[in-house]
Design a protein around this motif. Structure first.
Motif, short mmCIF file in Angstrom:
data_model
loop_
_atom_site.label_atom_id
_atom_site.label_comp_id
_atom_site.label_asym_id
_atom_site.label_seq_id
_atom_site.Cartn_x
_atom_site.Cartn_y
_atom_site.Cartn_z
N THR A 422 -4.81 -10.03 -13.87
CA THR A 422 -4.93 -10.09 -12.42
C THR A 422 -6.38 -10.04 -11.97
N ASP A 423 -6.66 -10.74 -10.87
CA ASP A 423 -7.96 -10.65 -10.22
C ASP A 423 -8.05 -9.30 -9.52
N LEU A 424 -9.28 -8.87 -9.19
CA LEU A 424 -9.46 -7.59 -8.50
C LEU A 424 -9.40 -7.76 -6.98
N SER A 425 -10.24 -8.64 -6.44
CA SER A 425 -10.37 -8.77 -4.99
C SER A 425 -9.39 -9.81 -4.46
N MET A 426 -8.27 -9.35 -3.90
CA MET A 426 -7.25 -10.24 -3.34
C MET A 426 -6.78 -9.66 -2.01
N PRO A 427 -6.44 -10.51 -1.03
CA PRO A 427 -5.92 -10.01 0.24
C PRO A 427 -4.52 -9.43 0.07
N ASP A 428 -4.10 -8.63 1.00
CA ASP A 428 -2.77 -8.00 1.02
C ASP A 428 -2.62 -6.91 -0.04
N MET A 429 -2.99 -7.23 -1.28
CA MET A 429 -2.86 -6.25 -2.36
C MET A 429 -3.96 -6.51 -3.39
N SER A 430 -4.83 -5.53 -3.62
CA SER A 430 -5.91 -5.70 -4.59
C SER A 430 -5.37 -5.62 -6.01
N GLY A 431 -6.19 -5.99 -6.97
CA GLY A 431 -5.78 -5.90 -8.37
C GLY A 431 -5.47 -4.47 -8.78
N ARG A 432 -6.24 -3.51 -8.26
CA ARG A 432 -5.98 -2.10 -8.58
C ARG A 432 -4.62 -1.67 -8.02
N GLU A 433 -4.33 -2.08 -6.79
CA GLU A 433 -3.05 -1.71 -6.18
C GLU A 433 -1.89 -2.38 -6.91
N LEU A 434 -2.08 -3.62 -7.35
CA LEU A 434 -1.04 -4.29 -8.13
C LEU A 434 -0.82 -3.57 -9.45
N ALA A 435 -1.91 -3.18 -10.11
CA ALA A 435 -1.78 -2.46 -11.38
C ALA A 435 -1.03 -1.14 -11.19
N ALA A 436 -1.32 -0.43 -10.10
CA ALA A 436 -0.63 0.84 -9.83
C ALA A 436 0.86 0.60 -9.60
N ALA A 437 1.20 -0.48 -8.87
CA ALA A 437 2.61 -0.79 -8.63
C ALA A 437 3.32 -1.17 -9.93
N ILE A 438 2.63 -1.90 -10.80
CA ILE A 438 3.22 -2.28 -12.09
C ILE A 438 3.46 -1.04 -12.94
N ARG A 439 2.53 -0.08 -12.88
CA ARG A 439 2.70 1.16 -13.65
C ARG A 439 3.99 1.88 -13.24
N LEU A 440 4.33 1.82 -11.95
CA LEU A 440 5.54 2.49 -11.48
C LEU A 440 6.80 1.74 -11.88
#
Length: 492
Positions: A422-440
């Motif tokens: 995943t890219d880091l800088s994305m609108p709506d959901m950043s790469g960090r936020e996506l990674a955190a959601a995937i972890r859950l």
């Protein structure tokens, strides 16, 4: 220190306000209300209000933002300077990236000239933010250039193209890599919001980077004015010192700019590195400019002392000396009127050694060689497309998603992928936020961050690859991360 009589008297009490995860002001003490009122950032000028909102958002997402200064308009001629700190309140049962924030701070008392200096600094901060945005976009463009060059090489092999075509392609790739290297140096210099950890640093490499960064000041601009400044560099390899690269670059850049300003009619700028005795490394910056008297030389490190009039702040050398001392080093100065100036910085050697640069693929003998199932997430179609094609070229099964929410839909509830890139800088959901959601939702699914940002480490990702990337390096990291991920073999 005298204070501005136009400023209202405010008791020296800590300012504090509690902000909800949605950005709403929940509670504030009297000191805060006396300065900011009930409308959170409503009293700030639009530019400062935008900065404050950005810092609030970063803290809501879990980042701590310290030492931010804002100018609150007052009834007098000068605004009130306020120093604020943004602290996320972390609780185990709170949703990641949605934390309440406690903002604390204090009113600062400074000379009248402080406000004008802060306006200049704010403009420079905005310029830095703009430059980081341009660097991000430029890295995406370079990623596409390097990626399509890799695809073109594959086509040239199949077409049995002439050697000249391969030579042109190599030149194109090298130009793109050089451009990426320059972007990283600019990012490394600009990005100083967070304190870096000390690490073994090669002083001669830092000096070489500084020469590249400051080239517009000692080459382009002087020649535009009809002035010639000659540069002599003798950057001998020296053992590593322990330090933070950003701060060391800041010191050397400041000294180089001072040297250029000391040669209004042109001259010679020299930069050298060498051993200093048996236990220290030294870097030397010298010019053939106007020089200094002994009385000036003795005062150059005093705060607010400057010989540049309104053009100088009197803080550059003071800050440089502080940084050098924090690195357990010292600054030596030699100067005389009409004979130029020499600064010598001496630092003790580090007991650690830098990790040698090497291809990641060299340590992947045990990684899986068969094709993997990969999800590529990026809001830039150009980058998403070329990354997908490159990975397919190496035999992997690849799907793509336009941003974080789309990626979560593709993932669903199944274990259909071996790794997410995943890219880091994305609108709506950043790469960090996506990674955190995937972890859950998918605790065993590895996540690799693909980004041009220099400050991209995150606890929620398994690896970081910087844009623009070389295909061999990306594939090697993908294989390593997938091989070490929990439940990777079960999913395949």
């Amino acid at each position: 220190m005298e204070t501005d009589p136009s400023l209202p008297f405010i008791a020296p009490e800590m300012l504090s306000v509690l902000i909800s995860p949605s950005g709403r002001q929940l509670d504030a003490n009297e000191a805060w209300l006396s300065v900011f009122g009930n409308d959170l950032w409503g009293r700030l000028p639009p530019e400062d209000a935008r900065f404050a909102q950005e810092h609030t958002t970063e803290a809501i997402r879990g980042g701590q933002v310290l030492h931010q200064v804002y100018l609150v308009p007052s009834r007098g001629d000068e605004p009130i300077p306020v120093l604020l700190h943004f602290h996320p309140i972390r609780e185990p049962d709170l949703e990641p990236g949605r934390f309440p924030v406690m903002v604390t701070g204090e009113v600062m008392r400074e000379p009248v000239s402080w406000a004008a200096e802060q306006t200049r600094r704010r403009r420079m901060e905005m310029l830095g933010r703009m430059s980081m945005g341009i660097a991000h976009d430029f890295n995406n463009l370079l990623t596409a250039v390097v990626g399509h060059a890799e695809l073109l090489r594959s086509d040239l092999v199949h077409l049995q193209a002439a050697a000249d075509a391969h030579g042109h392609l190599r030149a194109l790739e090298q130009a793109a890599r050089d451009g990426a290297s320059l972007v990283r140096k600019i990012q490394g210099y600009i990005r100083d919001e967070k304190k870096e950890r000390a690490e073994p640093v090669l002083l001669h490499e830092i000096a070489e980077e500084v020469l590249t960064l400051t080239r517009p000041y000692w080459y382009n601009e002087p020649r535009r004015q009809g002035i010639a400044i000659r540069v002599e560099s003798e950057l001998r390899p020296v053992p590593p010192i322990m330090g933070t690269p950003t701060e060391l670059r800041e010191v050397l850049v400041n000294l180089v700019l001072n040297a250029v300003q000391a040669m209004p009619a042109g001259g010679t700028l020299s930069l050298r590195t060498a051993r200093s005795g048996t236990s220290a490394a030294a870097v030397q910056i010298a010019d053939t400019g106007v020089g200094m008297t002994e009385s000036v030389r003795r005062r150059i490190f005093e705060p607010l002392f400057t010989t540049k009039g309104q053009a100088g702040t009197g803080m550059g050398l003071t800050m440089s000396q502080g940084i050098v001392q924090e690195h357990n080093g010292r600054i030596e100065v030699e100067s005389a009127p009409g004979r130029g100036t020499l600064f010598r910085l001496v630092f003790p050697f580090s007991h650690d050694t830098p990790k040698p640069a090497s291809k990641v693929a060299r340590v992947l003998e045990d990684a899986p060689a068969d094709g993997l199932r990969i999800l590529v997430v990026d809001d830039e179609m150009m980058v998403r497309t070329v990354t997908t094609k490159l990975l397919r070229l190496r035999g992997h099964t690849v799907e793509s998603a336009d941003g974080g929410p789309a990626a979560l839909e593709v993932l669903g509830d199944d274990d259909a992928f071996d790794i997410v890139i995943t890219d880091l800088s994305m609108p709506d959901m950043s790469g960090r936020e996506l990674a955190a959601a995937i972890r859950l939702r998918h605790p065993g699914l590895p996540v690799l961050l693909l980004t041009g940002d220099t400050d991209a480490e995150s606890a929620d990702v398994d690896a970081v690859v910087k844009k623009p990337f070389e295909l061999d390096d990306l594939v090697a990291v993908v294989r390593r991360v997938a091989s070490g991920a929990p439940e990777a073999d079960r999913r395949r």
